[in-house]
Design a protein around this motif. Structure first.
Motif, PDB file in Angstrom:
ATOM      1  N   HIS A  25       0.793  -1.236   0.000  1.00  0.00           N
ATOM      2  CA  HIS A  25       0.000   0.000   0.000  1.00  0.00           C
ATOM      3  C   HIS A  25       0.822   1.282   0.000  1.00  0.00           C
ATOM      4  CE1 HIS A  25      -3.552  -2.463   0.765  1.00  0.00           C
ATOM      5  NE2 HIS A  25      -2.767  -3.150   1.554  1.00  0.00           N
ATOM      6  N   ILE A  26       2.089   1.156   0.349  1.00  0.00           N
ATOM      7  CA  ILE A  26       2.929   2.368   0.426  1.00  0.00           C
ATOM      8  C   ILE A  26       4.341   1.978  -0.024  1.00  0.00           C
ATOM      9  CG2 ILE A  26       3.609   2.052   2.876  1.00  0.00           C
ATOM     10  CD1 ILE A  26       3.150   5.124   3.200  1.00  0.00           C
ATOM     11  N   TYR A  80       0.212  16.154  11.803  1.00  0.00           N
ATOM     12  CA  TYR A  80       0.788  16.501  10.500  1.00  0.00           C
ATOM     13  C   TYR A  80       2.130  17.175  10.745  1.00  0.00           C
ATOM     14  CZ  TYR A  80       1.293  19.132   6.111  1.00  0.00           C
ATOM     15  OH  TYR A  80       1.775  19.689   4.955  1.00  0.00           O
ATOM     16  N   ASP A 111       5.436  15.205   5.202  1.00  0.00           N
ATOM     17  CA  ASP A 111       4.659  14.682   4.074  1.00  0.00           C
ATOM     18  C   ASP A 111       4.207  13.245   4.332  1.00  0.00           C
ATOM     19  OD1 ASP A 111       5.181  17.071   2.818  1.00  0.00           O
ATOM     20  OD2 ASP A 111       6.985  16.329   1.833  1.00  0.00           O
ATOM     21  N   SER A 112       5.052  12.486   4.997  1.00  0.00           N
ATOM     22  CA  SER A 112       4.720  11.069   5.205  1.00  0.00           C
ATOM     23  C   SER A 112       3.538  10.902   6.159  1.00  0.00           C
ATOM     24  CB  SER A 112       5.931  10.311   5.743  1.00  0.00           C
ATOM     25  OG  SER A 112       6.978  10.381   4.812  1.00  0.00           O
ATOM     26  N   ARG A 137       1.151  13.039   6.560  1.00  0.00           N
ATOM     27  CA  ARG A 137      -0.055  13.491   5.866  1.00  0.00           C
ATOM     28  C   ARG A 137      -0.517  12.413   4.883  1.00  0.00           C
ATOM     29  NH1 ARG A 137       0.238  18.718   1.992  1.00  0.00           N
ATOM     30  NH2 ARG A 137       0.514  17.635   0.058  1.00  0.00           N
ATOM     31  N   ASN A 138       0.423  11.747   4.232  1.00  0.00           N
ATOM     32  CA  ASN A 138       0.042  10.673   3.318  1.00  0.00           C
ATOM     33  C   ASN A 138      -0.481   9.464   4.088  1.00  0.00           C
ATOM     34  OD1 ASN A 138       0.591  12.157   1.063  1.00  0.00           O
ATOM     35  ND2 ASN A 138       2.713  11.486   0.912  1.00  0.00           N
ATOM     36  N   SER A 156      -2.208   9.666   6.654  1.00  0.00           N
ATOM     37  CA  SER A 156      -3.590  10.020   6.960  1.00  0.00           C
ATOM     38  C   SER A 156      -4.510   9.674   5.777  1.00  0.00           C
ATOM     39  CB  SER A 156      -3.648  11.509   7.309  1.00  0.00           C
ATOM     40  OG  SER A 156      -4.947  11.964   7.329  1.00  0.00           O
ATOM     41  N   HIS A 157      -4.054   9.982   4.567  1.00  0.00           N
ATOM     42  CA  HIS A 157      -4.858   9.625   3.381  1.00  0.00           C
ATOM     43  C   HIS A 157      -5.077   8.116   3.317  1.00  0.00           C
ATOM     44  CE1 HIS A 157      -3.003  13.310   1.083  1.00  0.00           C
ATOM     45  NE2 HIS A 157      -3.910  13.675   1.962  1.00  0.00           N
ATOM     46  N   LEU A 158      -3.983   7.398   3.504  1.00  0.00           N
ATOM     47  CA  LEU A 158      -4.052   5.939   3.327  1.00  0.00           C
ATOM     48  C   LEU A 158      -4.898   5.312   4.430  1.00  0.00           C
ATOM     49  CD1 LEU A 158      -0.382   5.150   2.228  1.00  0.00           C
ATOM     50  CD2 LEU A 158      -2.388   5.576   0.824  1.00  0.00           C
ATOM     51  N   LYS A 196      -7.400   6.586   5.993  1.00  0.00           N
ATOM     52  CA  LYS A 196      -8.829   6.822   5.719  1.00  0.00           C
ATOM     53  C   LYS A 196      -9.344   5.842   4.666  1.00  0.00           C
ATOM     54  CE  LYS A 196     -10.254  11.282   7.197  1.00  0.00           C
ATOM     55  NZ  LYS A 196      -9.197  11.768   8.058  1.00  0.00           N
ATOM     56  N   ARG A 197      -8.520   5.554   3.698  1.00  0.00           N
ATOM     57  CA  ARG A 197      -8.968   4.650   2.635  1.00  0.00           C
ATOM     58  C   ARG A 197      -8.964   3.192   3.111  1.00  0.00           C
ATOM     59  NH1 ARG A 197      -9.829   3.279  -2.645  1.00  0.00           N
ATOM     60  NH2 ARG A 197      -8.556   1.538  -3.347  1.00  0.00           N
ATOM     61  N   LEU A 198      -7.927   2.823   3.841  1.00  0.00           N
ATOM     62  CA  LEU A 198      -7.776   1.405   4.196  1.00  0.00           C
ATOM     63  C   LEU A 198      -8.571   1.009   5.436  1.00  0.00           C
ATOM     64  CD1 LEU A 198      -3.941   1.135   3.476  1.00  0.00           C
ATOM     65  CD2 LEU A 198      -5.793   0.164   2.111  1.00  0.00           C
ATOM     66  N   LEU A 200      -6.343  14.171  11.211  1.00  0.00           N
ATOM     67  CA  LEU A 200      -5.017  14.737  10.978  1.00  0.00           C
ATOM     68  C   LEU A 200      -4.942  16.042  11.766  1.00  0.00           C
ATOM     69  CD1 LEU A 200      -2.385  14.429   9.215  1.00  0.00           C
ATOM     70  CD2 LEU A 200      -3.474  15.960   7.594  1.00  0.00           C
ATOM     71  N   ARG A 225      -3.550  19.310  12.352  1.00  0.00           N
ATOM     72  CA  ARG A 225      -2.780  20.185  11.457  1.00  0.00           C
ATOM     73  C   ARG A 225      -1.889  21.119  12.265  1.00  0.00           C
ATOM     74  NH1 ARG A 225      -8.549  21.526   8.778  1.00  0.00           N
ATOM     75  NH2 ARG A 225      -9.135  19.344   8.644  1.00  0.00           N
TER      76      ARG A 225
END
Ligand code: SF4
Ligand code: SF4
Lengths: 376, 398
Positions: free
Chosen positions: A68-69, A99, A102-103, A105-106, A108-110, A112-114, A122, A124
């Motif tokens: 996944h990453i 946050y 960059d890692s 924050r990414n 956090s994206h992953l 939420k999806r997984l 996140l 901020r």
């Protein structure tokens, strides 16, 4: 209260990270909120009625996250994802990701999806610490975090309750500060490993219980000013690998300062407990040594670090750089140059749970220890 | 294929730009290092000269000098895992090797982190190296892209502060007329750039993403000037003529592909030929679309910049996926080439899940190739070609 070995409660939590979270869940059927270091104010989660618990992905082995990453991701982020994928975070109901880079924050994206069923937030954290608007923004972020956490626990946000939590955490931090001083004055009894166990377990325990356990520690043991241990200044994200403390003890090292994100750095600043708790939290955070992902005036960043090292009277500095951490690795060469200019011995350890060998680490630390011996 | 003539001007435009950059101080202009997502229009309105270290690094990469200069940065202690733009820039300074005679020293460093956090840390190193003051425009990431009113206040306050600090530094008031004119020119260049990108929607496409990468320089470095406007006007005229004459960018266009992430600069020529020979046209990419949204209004540019930084360039997962889905439809894509770029963790760490999400929605497949934007030591071009070949084979078999 415990009888016998006063260090045991802390060691038990090191051995079983989720012990206290499990107890909380079983007894109160409450919400457990995991968070990643650094700089997530646990008292906000606590005040919401949740059980905050820190997650250290860095030292976990990685077997599932690669799907996944990409592999060129730091162990902290990859390890956290892997813990989630392998079901080892099932106990947590939600996750707070600060946050800081960059890692994260990414991640956090992953996340939420997984893990759509495990809410995440996140946090901020502002990066421009010297800009006055950063404080206001941080305060609103704390308020948002509190509302989010209360949304999970079903409690109403209550500033009085937050003020109570803040008091509890300030007491805990005060005792941890005292513990650090104790380590400095009696390093042969309050070893690096034992000291670490206090800090690590604090973020995995009910703070009131942790405070009680700490009160039973051997505070009266005599000072050892003649100690021939080499005092080192430690800087980095987390104590990765965790075996580091044991090796330091074994090789006769102690801590002059621990600037790791969730180490002594995190408790160093004494906060206020009167007034608005959100403001108090923001002021404490902004007064804390900035984490590497934040921005301060660049020359001041290096000079400030050098001053702190000198003030600590450390014989040498260990920089723990997580592999693939862009935030830390850009600072390191200038830190090292500044230390070299002052003839302060230093060791840069690039750490990663994926390419780690205790033997190699020990060899490097042995060589460093010998070097410090020559300096003394 | 017959090359696009307008692109030949890029060399001249670039040379003139770097000559002017090196002369800036002599011409009483302050040199400001910055990234694209900063309000350079303010700099022009205060007669300052913007210089883009990322651009310099990209040129180093395209000229295949990255391995040599990166090694110099690694010798300074910068890990090989760090962004190769940063390593190329720092290594180029150290080794004194640069295709642009280096960059002039900065009087100020201005950076926004709506792009990546790496840039801030890299520019901090430059700040120390040159003892130059540095201003960060800190842009919080709103995770899912939802409106964050408090963040808007925070970012806007920084832009107001920036204007004051620039005025203080130059000792002059911002020239309103010049500010508006620069904003107008930026908007015009951005609109022209967008029109150029949209030409790729034609079947067959008259321009590929490889050409767009080459054409990018004025958009990135000379936004806000007449030079950029003139260049893109000329380019569009030529592309429209070519399209009317039935000249396509790729002979016998069979596959229409998307490129994710930054280019692999050292391999532009080789990969362009490789794909072209197979009838595969890269018709669009996220990277080139990034420069299409830089226009702001003359009435309230600060608010527009605030929103752009927070919501347009901040690479939220959902909007990224939505964007790719739209592009798939508009450009009639057959496949996605995802560059998993070791240098750019910011764009790359989501790539596996972006691919999965886009394919779930569109049914269009994608392949992930692992490489690096600059550093040739981090990949094997033969392996990349093999992966792409297999992917095209898969598309062919349907
Ligand atoms: S700051 Fe560094 S170690 Fe921490 S999560 Fe980001 S990349 Fe990983
Ligand atoms: S390549 Fe990526 S990491 Fe490097 S400066 Fe550009 S956006 Fe940042």
């Amino acid at each position: 209260m415990t009888s016998g070995d006063p260090w045991k409660p802390f060691q038990d939590i090191i051995n079983d990270q989720w012990q206290e979270a499990r107890r909380f869940k079983e007894s109160a059927a409450g919400v457990v909120i995991g968070h990643l270091a650094p700089d997530v104010p646990e008292e906000i989660l606590h005040a919401s009625g949740a059980f905050p618990v820190s997650i250290e992905g860095a030292s976990s082995a990685v077997s599932m996250a690669q799907a996944h990453i990409p592999g060129y991701t730091c162990s902290h982020v990859m390890g956290t994802l892997d813990l989630g994928l392998s079901g080892k975070l099932d106990i947590i109901d939600a996750l707070v990701i600060p946050y800081v880079c960059d890692s994260t924050r990414n991640l956090s994206h992953l996340w939420k999806r997984l893990f759509p069923d495990k809410p995440s937030e996140l946090l901020r954290l502002p990066k421009r610490l010297e800009f006055e608007g950063a404080r206001d923004y941080l305060i609103t972020e704390y308020r948002r975090l509190y509302e989010w956490a209360c949304g999970l626990t079903g409690n109403l946000p209550d500033t009085e309750r937050l003020a109570e939590s803040l008091k509890l955490y300030e007491k805990s931090r005060a005792l941890l500060r005292r513990a650090f001083l104790k380590h400095r004055s009696s390093p042969d009894v309050w070893t690096v490993t034992l000291l670490r166990s206090l800090f690590v377990s604090a973020s995995r325990s009910d703070r009131s219980k942790h405070l009680e356990w700490m009160k039973a520690l051997p505070w009266d043991c005599p000072e050892n000013t003649e100690s021939d241990l080499a005092a080192v200044y430690l800087k980095g994200k987390v104590w990765d690998p965790p075996q580091l403390s044991g090796i330091m003890d074994e090789l006769g090292m102690c801590l002059a300062e621990d600037e790791t994100a969730a180490g002594h750095r995190a408790v160093m600043v004494e906060g206020v407990t009167n007034g608005d708790p959100f403001e108090a939290l923001a002021d404490r955070s902004l007064a804390t040594i900035p984490y590497t992902g934040y921005h301060v005036e660049p020359t001041g960043l290096v000079n400030g670090f050098l001053e702190r090292v000198k003030k600590s009277q450390a014989s040498g500095v260990i920089l723990l750089n997580p592999k693939f951490c862009e935030a830390a690795a850009f600072d390191t060469p200038d830190f090292v140059n500044a230390l070299k200019n002052e003839s302060i011995p230093n060791l840069v350890l690039e750490t990663s749970a994926r390419s780690f060998s205790v033997g190699q680490l020990k060899l490097r630390l042995e060589a460093f220890r010998e070097m410090l011996g020559m300096e003394m | 294929m017959e090359p696009i003539k307008s692109l030949k001007q890029i060399k001249k435009v670039t040379t003139e730009y770097f000559t002017a950059a090196h002369m800036a101080r002599q011409n009483n202009k302050k040199v400001v290092y910055c990234n694209v997502f900063t309000p350079v229009e303010m700099l022009y309105a205060l007669d300052m000269f913007p210089v883009y270290p990322e651009n310099h690094a990209a040129i180093v990469g395209a000229r295949k000098m990255a391995a040599e200069v990166s090694a110099a940065a690694e010798g300074m202690g910068y890990s090989m895992d760090l962004c190769s733009y940063a390593r190329c820039d720092l290594g180029s300074i150290k080794a004194g090797i640069s295709p642009t005679w280096g960059l002039p020293k900065p009087d100020l460093i201005l950076v926004s982190n709506c792009q990546c956090g790496t840039l801030t840390k890299w520019f901090e190193v430059l700040g120390r190296m040159y003892s130059a003051p540095m201003i960060l425009i800190d842009v919080p990431h709103s995770d899912d892209g939802a409106a964050d009113i408090e963040a808007e206040k925070y970012v806007r306050a920084q832009l107001v502060d920036l204007m004051g600090r620039l005025e203080e530094m130059t000792g002059r008031k911002l020239d309103e007329a010049m500010f508006k004119e620069t904003i107008r020119l930026s908007g015009e260049a951005s609109d022209l750039w967008t029109r150029m990108l949209e030409l790729g929607m034609k079947r067959p496409a008259p321009i590929t993403v490889f050409d767009q990468f080459i054409a990018m320089f004025p958009m990135v470095s000379q936004r806000g000037t007449q030079i950029a406007v003139d260049f893109y006007s000329g380019l569009i005229d030529e592309l429209e003529e070519r399209s009317a004459a039935g000249i396509s960018a790729v002979k016998n266009e069979k596959y229409r592909l998307f490129w994710d992430n930054l280019p692999i600069w050292p391999e532009l020529g080789r990969l362009s030929t490789f794909l072209g020979d197979r009838g595969a046209a890269l018709v669009t990419s996220i990277y080139t679309w990034a420069w299409s949204k830089l226009a702001v209004s003359q009435d309230d540019p600060l608010t527009d910049w605030t929103k752009q930084y927070l919501y347009t360039f901040n690479l939220h997962f959902k909007s990224r996926v939505d964007n790719y889905v739209d592009l798939a439809r508009n450009y009639q894509l057959d496949g996605f080439l995802y560059h998993s770029n070791r240098s750019c963790k910011w764009i790359s760490q989501d790539v596996q899940e972006v691919r999965a999400a886009v394919t779930e929605i569109t049914g269009i497949p994608g392949v992930i190739i692992e490489a690096d934007q600059n550093d040739t030591r981090q990949y094997s071009v033969e392996t990349l070609e093999k992966q792409i070949d297999n992917f095209l084979d898969m598309l062919r078999k349907g």
